[in-house]
Every structure is written in structure tokens, then in C-alpha cells.
Design an enzyme around this catalytic site. Structure first.
Site, PDB file in Angstrom:
ATOM      1  N   LYS A 147      -5.010  -9.592  -6.340  1.00  0.00           N
ATOM      2  CA  LYS A 147      -6.187  -9.720  -5.469  1.00  0.00           C
ATOM      3  C   LYS A 147      -7.329  -8.835  -5.968  1.00  0.00           C
ATOM      4  O   LYS A 147      -7.085  -7.694  -6.398  1.00  0.00           O
ATOM      5  CB  LYS A 147      -5.770  -9.266  -4.059  1.00  0.00           C
ATOM      6  CG  LYS A 147      -6.788  -9.547  -2.977  1.00  0.00           C
ATOM      7  CD  LYS A 147      -6.294  -9.031  -1.626  1.00  0.00           C
ATOM      8  CE  LYS A 147      -6.578  -7.569  -1.412  1.00  0.00           C
ATOM      9  NZ  LYS A 147      -7.191  -7.202  -0.147  1.00  0.00           N
ATOM     10  N   LYS A 161       0.822  -1.219   0.000  1.00  0.00           N
ATOM     11  CA  LYS A 161       0.000   0.000   0.000  1.00  0.00           C
ATOM     12  C   LYS A 161       0.852   1.265   0.000  1.00  0.00           C
ATOM     13  O   LYS A 161       0.458   2.274  -0.575  1.00  0.00           O
ATOM     14  CB  LYS A 161      -0.981  -0.010   1.168  1.00  0.00           C
ATOM     15  CG  LYS A 161      -2.040  -1.098   0.999  1.00  0.00           C
ATOM     16  CD  LYS A 161      -3.298  -0.894   1.811  1.00  0.00           C
ATOM     17  CE  LYS A 161      -4.348  -1.900   1.347  1.00  0.00           C
ATOM     18  NZ  LYS A 161      -5.588  -1.899   2.065  1.00  0.00           N
ATOM     19  N   LYS A 179     -10.969  -3.240  -3.622  1.00  0.00           N
ATOM     20  CA  LYS A 179     -11.793  -2.023  -3.792  1.00  0.00           C
ATOM     21  C   LYS A 179     -11.012  -0.943  -4.511  1.00  0.00           C
ATOM     22  O   LYS A 179     -11.581  -0.111  -5.199  1.00  0.00           O
ATOM     23  CB  LYS A 179     -12.173  -1.454  -2.423  1.00  0.00           C
ATOM     24  CG  LYS A 179     -13.034  -2.346  -1.567  1.00  0.00           C
ATOM     25  CD  LYS A 179     -13.399  -1.583  -0.287  1.00  0.00           C
ATOM     26  CE  LYS A 179     -13.787  -2.491   0.842  1.00  0.00           C
ATOM     27  NZ  LYS A 179     -12.842  -2.464   1.972  1.00  0.00           N
TER      28      LYS A 179
HETATM   29  N1  AQP Z   1      -9.868 -10.434  -2.772  1.00  0.00           N
HETATM   30  C1  AQP Z   1     -10.216 -10.902  -1.572  1.00  0.00           C
HETATM   31  N2  AQP Z   1     -10.445 -12.221  -1.394  1.00  0.00           N
HETATM   32  C2  AQP Z   1     -10.812 -12.704  -0.171  1.00  0.00           C
HETATM   33  N3  AQP Z   1     -10.982 -11.918   0.912  1.00  0.00           N
HETATM   34  C3  AQP Z   1     -10.765 -10.602   0.761  1.00  0.00           C
HETATM   35  N4  AQP Z   1     -10.853  -9.572   1.616  1.00  0.00           N
HETATM   36  C4  AQP Z   1     -10.534  -8.422   0.974  1.00  0.00           C
HETATM   37  N5  AQP Z   1     -10.247  -8.665  -0.305  1.00  0.00           N
HETATM   38  C5  AQP Z   1     -10.371 -10.015  -0.471  1.00  0.00           C
HETATM   39  C6  AQP Z   1     -11.245  -9.726   3.006  1.00  0.00           C
HETATM   40  O1  AQP Z   1     -12.324  -8.848   3.255  1.00  0.00           O
HETATM   41  C7  AQP Z   1     -12.252  -8.427   4.613  1.00  0.00           C
HETATM   42  C8  AQP Z   1     -12.406  -6.936   4.683  1.00  0.00           C
HETATM   43  O2  AQP Z   1     -11.327  -6.324   4.011  1.00  0.00           O
HETATM   44  P1  AQP Z   1     -11.139  -4.767   4.099  1.00  0.00           P
HETATM   45  O3  AQP Z   1     -12.036  -4.093   3.158  1.00  0.00           O
HETATM   46  O4  AQP Z   1     -11.254  -4.336   5.492  1.00  0.00           O
HETATM   47  O5  AQP Z   1      -9.639  -4.535   3.672  1.00  0.00           O
HETATM   48  P2  AQP Z   1      -8.827  -4.993   2.427  1.00  0.00           P
HETATM   49  O6  AQP Z   1      -8.363  -6.409   2.634  1.00  0.00           O
HETATM   50  O7  AQP Z   1      -7.734  -4.010   2.245  1.00  0.00           O
HETATM   51  O8  AQP Z   1      -9.882  -4.960   1.226  1.00  0.00           O
HETATM   52  P3  AQP Z   1      -9.703  -4.465  -0.231  1.00  0.00           P
HETATM   53  O9  AQP Z   1     -10.957  -4.692  -0.943  1.00  0.00           O
HETATM   54  O10 AQP Z   1      -8.478  -5.049  -0.858  1.00  0.00           O
HETATM   55  O11 AQP Z   1      -9.541  -2.912  -0.073  1.00  0.00           O
HETATM   56  P4  AQP Z   1      -8.383  -1.986  -0.534  1.00  0.00           P
HETATM   57  O12 AQP Z   1      -8.438  -1.973  -2.010  1.00  0.00           O
HETATM   58  O13 AQP Z   1      -8.750  -0.681   0.085  1.00  0.00           O
HETATM   59  O14 AQP Z   1      -7.117  -2.561  -0.013  1.00  0.00           O
HETATM   60  C9  AQP Z   1     -10.917  -8.922   5.168  1.00  0.00           C
HETATM   61  O15 AQP Z   1     -11.172 -10.092   5.940  1.00  0.00           O
HETATM   62  C10 AQP Z   1     -10.137  -9.272   3.950  1.00  0.00           C
HETATM   63  O16 AQP Z   1      -9.231 -10.329   4.187  1.00  0.00           O
END
Ligand code: AQP
Length: 354
Positions: free
Chosen positions: A217, A115, A220
Site C-alpha cells: 500500500k 503495524k 505515509k
Molecule cells: N494507499 C491508499 N490507497 C487508498 N486509500 C488510502 N488511505 C490511506 N492509504 C491509502 C485512506 O486514507 C484515509 C486516511 O488514512 P489515514 O492517514 O488516517 O490512515 P492510514 O490508512 O494508516 O494511512 P497511511 O498513509 O497508510 O498512514 P500510515 O503509514 O501512518 O499507516 C483512510 O480512508 C484510508 O483508507
């Protein structure tokens, strides 16, 4: 020998559109766990500041995550749904954990490296300390089990390290206050205040990948909306995104070994398996030998049938902000009472004058 009461905790950041990865990696598991466990599910809004400091509609984002929890089937009366900033004990414990955790541990976190990118010096201190707040989110309830996607595995290992170091650093104080629990970790008897947290990661889609690149992955923050299925997507959008999803020219294999080296095929089969509560092997037993032109329509039908009722209920809930806000307030009150009990004990263990 006494034991920690089993308790499930997990959180989701209000940082944009929830997607299929969040649903399959986390929220669907939250729902499955609630029949047999005491569960606390949190909208982690303090964490959202690490991604972006100023949010146009933080309140709306918080409500949308709470709506997704409830629309997916979480019962907010039986369990607890709330937003993190409404329980300030999370931040208080995170400060103590900042003093327990070592900079070397944080430096190893791959999510920070991803990040922060190349401009590490310009990343916020909050982004660096994120795992310490995450440890506090979990341990302020002395939670024992945490359902998350595979990307959070390293943060949960760090949570275990922080708990263990706190237990060791304050072992005399924990004994003196009589607040510890005798447990066995591995083969070792340990007198602990914080439990060793168990991650609940697994199933056929622990890490859902981008629909545009099976090695990245689903996220968002991906610039391409075609890379993810958002929980708010309608049937047409879901259909278009899966139809455009990257694949390879071969038919699906009959066995899981045949998915090796085929990340996009592996991802789509994993998504189908997770949505239908089956294994990848089962899915391949049905679709092995078929082209994507046959598999994708079946996947679209399954995804639309599963997600449409959730999307409709999310929209309904988000129109009723008073109802969502009342659920979050009630959750924060109940979570706050539990967190304050822990913090009172932690303040005693650390030795603050009260
Ligand atoms: N691609 C994924 N596959 C499986 N699990 C996922 N999680 C996120 N992406 C995947 C799980 O969703 C939960 C909440 O995640 P979060 O939104 O708090 O944070 P994150 O992991 O940073 O999610 P994003 O979508 O990838 O957001 P950005 O783009 O902002 O970094 C967690 O349990 C996570 O493991």
C-alpha cells in the site's frame, strides 16, 4: 418505519505527508459526497498517538490535514471540519465501546498485526484499541456512510459489529428510553440506537499501491519517499517519482483482464483512471498497446494538472493559521453539540446517574 438520517463521516490522521492514496481513497470522495449529503470530516489527532506518541509539530500536522480538506474543495461552512481531540465525546464513547467490543474481535484486525509487527507485546494499548475509537468517531454522530480506502474495510465491519452488539446488549434500555429506531437489517426487523454503517469504498483506485512495489500500500510511513506522491510535492517531484515508478517491460494491455499479475501496471492505470474520473477499461481503450514511455508522461501531466492547484491552495491556507484555526474551532463547536446530544442519550441508555 423510521430511518436513520443519512450522514457522512470520515477522518484522516495527522501523521505526516498526505499522499495520493489518501487523496484518491478518501479526500476526493469526501468532496464528491458533499453536494448531496450532510458531511462531517475530522482530523483524527487522537489516533495519531497510536502511531507515535510524541509529535514535534502536532498543531502543524493538524492544520495541514484541514488545509488539504479545504484546498481539495470541502466547504467547511456547509459541512463540518474539525479535529477529534476538540470533541471529547469521541473518547467517552470509545471507552464504552472498549467494554462492548471483544478482545477476540480486536485480535483479528490485520492493521494491528501489520503495524505492531513482530513486537506485539510492546505495541501500545491505544494501537490495539484503535478500531474501537474509530467506531466511536463515526457513531457519536450516528453517521450512516463512511468513505474510506480499502484498507479500512475491516475496521468498518468491526464498527458494524460494535453497533450491533450495543443495540442487542442494551435493547431493553433502548426501548425503555424510547430512543431507538425500527430498521431492517438484511431481512430482519431491528430496534437500533446505532445505525448499521455503510462503507463507501470503490472506484478504480480503492487501494493505491507503492510506486516502488505494486504489492504494498502507498503509505505515509514507508521509508522511501519515492514510494508515494505527496500532496505537497511540486511538479518536478511528481514527474521524477512517476518516471522512476517500477513497471514491467510489456506494453499496456487493451483490456483490464490483461492487468492480472501486473501489480505495478494495474496501479498506474488505476491512478490514471481515478484522477480522470474514468474506468480502467476506458483508460486501457485509450492506451492499450502503448509502452510506459508513452503512458507515464500522460500520467504525469494529469497528476500535475490535478494536484498543483490543490498544493498551491494548501500552502496558502497553511500560511494563514488563524483562518484554519477559526475553521477548526467553529467545526468543533458544531460537531460537539451533535456529539453531546448522542452522549446524553447514550448515558441514559447505559443508565449512568446524571
Ligand atoms: N494507499 C491508499 N490507497 C487508498 N486509500 C488510502 N488511505 C490511506 N492509504 C491509502 C485512506 O486514507 C484515509 C486516511 O488514512 P489515514 O492517514 O488516517 O490512515 P492510514 O490508512 O494508516 O494511512 P497511511 O498513509 O497508510 O498512514 P500510515 O503509514 O501512518 O499507516 C483512510 O480512508 C484510508 O483508507
Amino acid at each position: 418505519m423510521a430511518e436513520f438520517q443519512p450522514l457522512v463521516f470520515s477522518g484522516v490522521q495527522p501523521t505526516g505527508n498526505l499522499h495520493l492514496g489518501n487523496y484518491l481513497g478518501a479526500i476526493r470522495k469526501f468532496v464528491a459526497l458533499q453536494d448531496e449529503h450532510d458531511c462531517i470530516y475530522c482530523v483524527v489527532d487522537l489516533h495519531a498517538l497510536t502511531a507515535q506518541l510524541v509529535h514535534e509539530d502536532m498543531k502543524g500536522q493538524i492544520r495541514s490535514i484541514a488545509a488539504a480538506f479545504i484546498a481539495s474543495g470541502i466547504d467547511p461552512k456547509k459541512h463540518i471540519v474539525f479535529n477529534q481531540s476538540a470533541v471529547p465525546q469521541h473518547a467517552e464513547l470509545a471507552w464504552i465501546f472498549n467494554c462492548v467490543a471483544r478482545i477476540g474481535w480486536m485480535n483479528r484486525m490485520t492493521q494491528f498485526k501489520d503495524k505492531a509487527g513482530k513486537d506485539r507485546e510492546n505495541a501500545s494499548l491505544g494501537l490495539f484499541a484503535y478500531p474501537s475509537l474509530m467506531a466511536a468517531d463515526i457513531l457519536v454522530y450516528r453517521a450512516t456512510h463512511v468513505p474510506v480506502g480499502d484498507d479500512q474495510k475491516q475496521h468498518l465491519e468491526l464498527t458494524r459489529d460494535i453497533a450491533q452488539k450495543f443495540n442487542i446488549d442494551f435493547s431493553e434500555h433502548i426501548r425503555r428510553t424510547g430512543l431507538g429506531v425500527d430498521i431492517v437489517v438484511g431481512e430482519e426487523p431491528v430496534h437500533a440506537y446505532f445505525p448499521p454503517v455503510e462503507p463507501l469504498i470503490g472506484g478504480p483506485a480503492p487501494r493505491v499501491m507503492s510506486l516502488r512495489d505494486g504489492t504494498k500500500k502507498m503509505s505515509k510511513s514507508d521509508a522511501s519517499d519515492l514510494s508515494r506522491i505527496n500532496l505537497m510535492d511540486d511538479a518536478d517531484a511528481i514527474s521524477k517519482k512517476f518516471r522512476k515508478a517500477k513497471t514491467d517491460p510489456d506494453a499496456l494491455p487493451g483490456e483490464t483482464e490483461g492487468l492480472a499479475g501486473r501489480p505495478e501496471a494495474d496501479n498506474l492505470v488505476g491512478i490514471y483512471a481515478a484522477l480522470s474520473d474514468r474506468t480502467k477499461a476506458d483508460v486501457l481503450a485509450e492506451f492499450g498497446g502503448q509502452q510506459f514511455s508513452v503512458f507515464k508522461p500522460a500520467l504525469i501531466d494529469l497528476a500535475v494538472a490535478t494536484l498543483s492547484p490543490i498544493t498551491a491552495e494548501m500552502r496558502r491556507l497553511m500560511d494563514d493559521t488563524r483562518h484554519i484555526d477559526a475553521i477548526l474551532r467553529d467545526g468543533a463547536e458544531r460537531a460537539g453539540a451533535r456529539a453531546e446530544k448522542t452522549m446524553n442519550e447514550v448515558r441514559d441508555i447505559v443508565g449512568f446517574l446524571r
